[in-house]
Write a protein that holds these residues in place. Sequence first.
Motif, PDB file in Angstrom:
ATOM      1  N   ARG A   7       4.698   6.417  -7.435  1.00  0.00           N
ATOM      2  CA  ARG A   7       4.333   6.883  -6.096  1.00  0.00           C
ATOM      3  C   ARG A   7       4.010   8.367  -6.151  1.00  0.00           C
ATOM      4  O   ARG A   7       4.487   9.082  -7.023  1.00  0.00           O
ATOM      5  CB  ARG A   7       5.477   6.629  -5.101  1.00  0.00           C
ATOM      6  CG  ARG A   7       5.843   5.163  -4.967  1.00  0.00           C
ATOM      7  CD  ARG A   7       7.104   4.952  -4.138  1.00  0.00           C
ATOM      8  NE  ARG A   7       7.492   3.548  -4.144  1.00  0.00           N
ATOM      9  CZ  ARG A   7       8.228   2.989  -5.088  1.00  0.00           C
ATOM     10  NH1 ARG A   7       8.666   3.723  -6.107  1.00  0.00           N
ATOM     11  NH2 ARG A   7       8.528   1.707  -5.031  1.00  0.00           N
ATOM     12  N   LYS A   9       3.087  11.761  -3.289  1.00  0.00           N
ATOM     13  CA  LYS A   9       2.691  12.379  -2.026  1.00  0.00           C
ATOM     14  C   LYS A   9       2.128  13.748  -2.357  1.00  0.00           C
ATOM     15  O   LYS A   9       2.785  14.552  -3.022  1.00  0.00           O
ATOM     16  CB  LYS A   9       3.868  12.527  -1.064  1.00  0.00           C
ATOM     17  CG  LYS A   9       3.455  13.157   0.281  1.00  0.00           C
ATOM     18  CD  LYS A   9       4.632  13.316   1.227  1.00  0.00           C
ATOM     19  CE  LYS A   9       4.156  13.810   2.598  1.00  0.00           C
ATOM     20  NZ  LYS A   9       3.529  15.162   2.527  1.00  0.00           N
ATOM     21  N   SER A 145       0.138   9.888   0.999  1.00  0.00           N
ATOM     22  CA  SER A 145       1.110   9.207   0.148  1.00  0.00           C
ATOM     23  C   SER A 145       0.476   7.960  -0.449  1.00  0.00           C
ATOM     24  O   SER A 145      -0.281   7.255   0.227  1.00  0.00           O
ATOM     25  CB  SER A 145       2.356   8.821   0.947  1.00  0.00           C
ATOM     26  OG  SER A 145       3.000   9.969   1.466  1.00  0.00           O
ATOM     27  N   ASP A 147       1.372   4.486  -3.013  1.00  0.00           N
ATOM     28  CA  ASP A 147       2.329   3.636  -3.715  1.00  0.00           C
ATOM     29  C   ASP A 147       1.540   2.700  -4.623  1.00  0.00           C
ATOM     30  O   ASP A 147       0.875   1.775  -4.145  1.00  0.00           O
ATOM     31  CB  ASP A 147       3.164   2.841  -2.707  1.00  0.00           C
ATOM     32  CG  ASP A 147       4.328   2.092  -3.356  1.00  0.00           C
ATOM     33  OD1 ASP A 147       4.140   1.564  -4.469  1.00  0.00           O
ATOM     34  OD2 ASP A 147       5.408   2.033  -2.747  1.00  0.00           O
ATOM     35  N   ASP A 150       2.849  -1.143  -4.589  1.00  0.00           N
ATOM     36  CA  ASP A 150       2.526  -1.922  -3.392  1.00  0.00           C
ATOM     37  C   ASP A 150       1.040  -1.892  -3.049  1.00  0.00           C
ATOM     38  O   ASP A 150       0.610  -2.557  -2.100  1.00  0.00           O
ATOM     39  CB  ASP A 150       3.323  -1.404  -2.188  1.00  0.00           C
ATOM     40  CG  ASP A 150       4.812  -1.703  -2.315  1.00  0.00           C
ATOM     41  OD1 ASP A 150       5.170  -2.582  -3.120  1.00  0.00           O
ATOM     42  OD2 ASP A 150       5.612  -1.050  -1.616  1.00  0.00           O
ATOM     43  N   GLU A 152      -0.751   0.478  -1.641  1.00  0.00           N
ATOM     44  CA  GLU A 152      -0.934   0.985  -0.285  1.00  0.00           C
ATOM     45  C   GLU A 152      -0.955   2.510  -0.298  1.00  0.00           C
ATOM     46  O   GLU A 152      -0.298   3.146  -1.120  1.00  0.00           O
ATOM     47  CB  GLU A 152       0.203   0.521   0.632  1.00  0.00           C
ATOM     48  CG  GLU A 152       0.218  -0.970   0.899  1.00  0.00           C
ATOM     49  CD  GLU A 152       1.365  -1.381   1.806  1.00  0.00           C
ATOM     50  OE1 GLU A 152       1.247  -2.438   2.456  1.00  0.00           O
ATOM     51  OE2 GLU A 152       2.379  -0.644   1.865  1.00  0.00           O
ATOM     52  N   TRP A 154      -1.264   6.026   2.698  1.00  0.00           N
ATOM     53  CA  TRP A 154      -1.187   6.395   4.106  1.00  0.00           C
ATOM     54  C   TRP A 154      -1.169   7.912   4.230  1.00  0.00           C
ATOM     55  O   TRP A 154      -0.887   8.631   3.275  1.00  0.00           O
ATOM     56  CB  TRP A 154       0.046   5.781   4.772  1.00  0.00           C
ATOM     57  CG  TRP A 154       1.362   6.184   4.174  1.00  0.00           C
ATOM     58  CD1 TRP A 154       2.199   7.178   4.590  1.00  0.00           C
ATOM     59  CD2 TRP A 154       1.998   5.590   3.027  1.00  0.00           C
ATOM     60  NE1 TRP A 154       3.304   7.249   3.787  1.00  0.00           N
ATOM     61  CE2 TRP A 154       3.215   6.286   2.821  1.00  0.00           C
ATOM     62  CE3 TRP A 154       1.666   4.544   2.162  1.00  0.00           C
ATOM     63  CZ2 TRP A 154       4.091   5.973   1.786  1.00  0.00           C
ATOM     64  CZ3 TRP A 154       2.534   4.238   1.128  1.00  0.00           C
ATOM     65  CH2 TRP A 154       3.730   4.937   0.949  1.00  0.00           C
ATOM     66  N   ARG A 159       5.748   6.134   5.995  1.00  0.00           N
ATOM     67  CA  ARG A 159       4.888   4.954   5.905  1.00  0.00           C
ATOM     68  C   ARG A 159       4.876   4.158   7.209  1.00  0.00           C
ATOM     69  O   ARG A 159       3.824   3.710   7.662  1.00  0.00           O
ATOM     70  CB  ARG A 159       5.378   4.068   4.758  1.00  0.00           C
ATOM     71  CG  ARG A 159       4.506   2.858   4.498  1.00  0.00           C
ATOM     72  CD  ARG A 159       5.132   1.879   3.520  1.00  0.00           C
ATOM     73  NE  ARG A 159       5.542   2.480   2.270  1.00  0.00           N
ATOM     74  CZ  ARG A 159       5.377   1.909   1.080  1.00  0.00           C
ATOM     75  NH1 ARG A 159       4.788   0.747   0.985  1.00  0.00           N
ATOM     76  NH2 ARG A 159       5.809   2.487  -0.008  1.00  0.00           N
ATOM     77  N   GLU A 160       6.039   3.972   7.809  1.00  0.00           N
ATOM     78  CA  GLU A 160       6.146   3.126   8.996  1.00  0.00           C
ATOM     79  C   GLU A 160       5.376   3.709  10.173  1.00  0.00           C
ATOM     80  O   GLU A 160       4.762   2.985  10.961  1.00  0.00           O
ATOM     81  CB  GLU A 160       7.618   2.941   9.379  1.00  0.00           C
ATOM     82  CG  GLU A 160       8.450   2.207   8.341  1.00  0.00           C
ATOM     83  CD  GLU A 160       8.834   3.087   7.156  1.00  0.00           C
ATOM     84  OE1 GLU A 160       8.641   4.323   7.261  1.00  0.00           O
ATOM     85  OE2 GLU A 160       9.295   2.550   6.137  1.00  0.00           O
ATOM     86  N   THR A 164      -0.322   1.747   6.962  1.00  0.00           N
ATOM     87  CA  THR A 164      -0.802   1.767   5.583  1.00  0.00           C
ATOM     88  C   THR A 164      -2.185   1.142   5.446  1.00  0.00           C
ATOM     89  O   THR A 164      -2.610   0.340   6.276  1.00  0.00           O
ATOM     90  CB  THR A 164       0.174   1.011   4.661  1.00  0.00           C
ATOM     91  OG1 THR A 164       0.261  -0.356   5.087  1.00  0.00           O
ATOM     92  CG2 THR A 164       1.554   1.647   4.710  1.00  0.00           C
TER      93      THR A 164
END
Length: 210
Positions: A7, A9, A145, A147, A150, A152, A154, A159-160, A164
């Motif tokens: 990951r 960021k 960011s 990942d 996954d 994805e 964003w 993330r939430e 994404t």
Amino acid sequence: MAHPFLRLKGIALPMPRDNIDTDELIPIAENTRTSTKGWGDGLFAAKRYLDGLGHTPDPSFILNQPPYHRAEILLAGTNLGCGSSRESAVWALRDFGFRIVVAASFNETFKRNCVINGLAPLILPRDDVERLSQQVIADPALGMSVDLLDSELWIGGAREQAGTIPFVLDPFYRTLLTTGKTEDDLLGGLRGAIDQRRAEITKSQCWLAS
């Protein structure tokens, strides 16, 4: 292979233009080094500096402006890395500090060179690249960011809250990037299974061994 990562960021550099070629990434006049190190100063040199090889920064060029001067993610349009197959274009991106390149499409040789040098080439629809670029321009400090596991990415860190966007990354390339292994490493790990299968085929179809 560079250090693996799962990951990231970081600051994203918006350049959603099509056909950014290897000569723009690293002009031929900058191809004077004999190792993979020290290429970052030559990245986008023809546009980044006022006097070419003199390397006086042009303050109007986006890569010279904060916070983009410490970008780790590049956003580009279609056919990124077209032109010559010079691997130094990837060395320049990597040496500057980029770990991820996001584009609507890639030149295939450039894409493979990215992976070999620890740079993740992620594919997004052109509309998503444009939309992300506008979001980055509106508030570059938010960063982006990613990942790899996954598939994805964003805007920002949460993330939430951000929502994404799925990207495309070849599964084999994902394995190389997230493990730090080379193609030879992975093939070497399969040598036992390959030898066993070869022996089975030779035994059942002996004429193949003659």
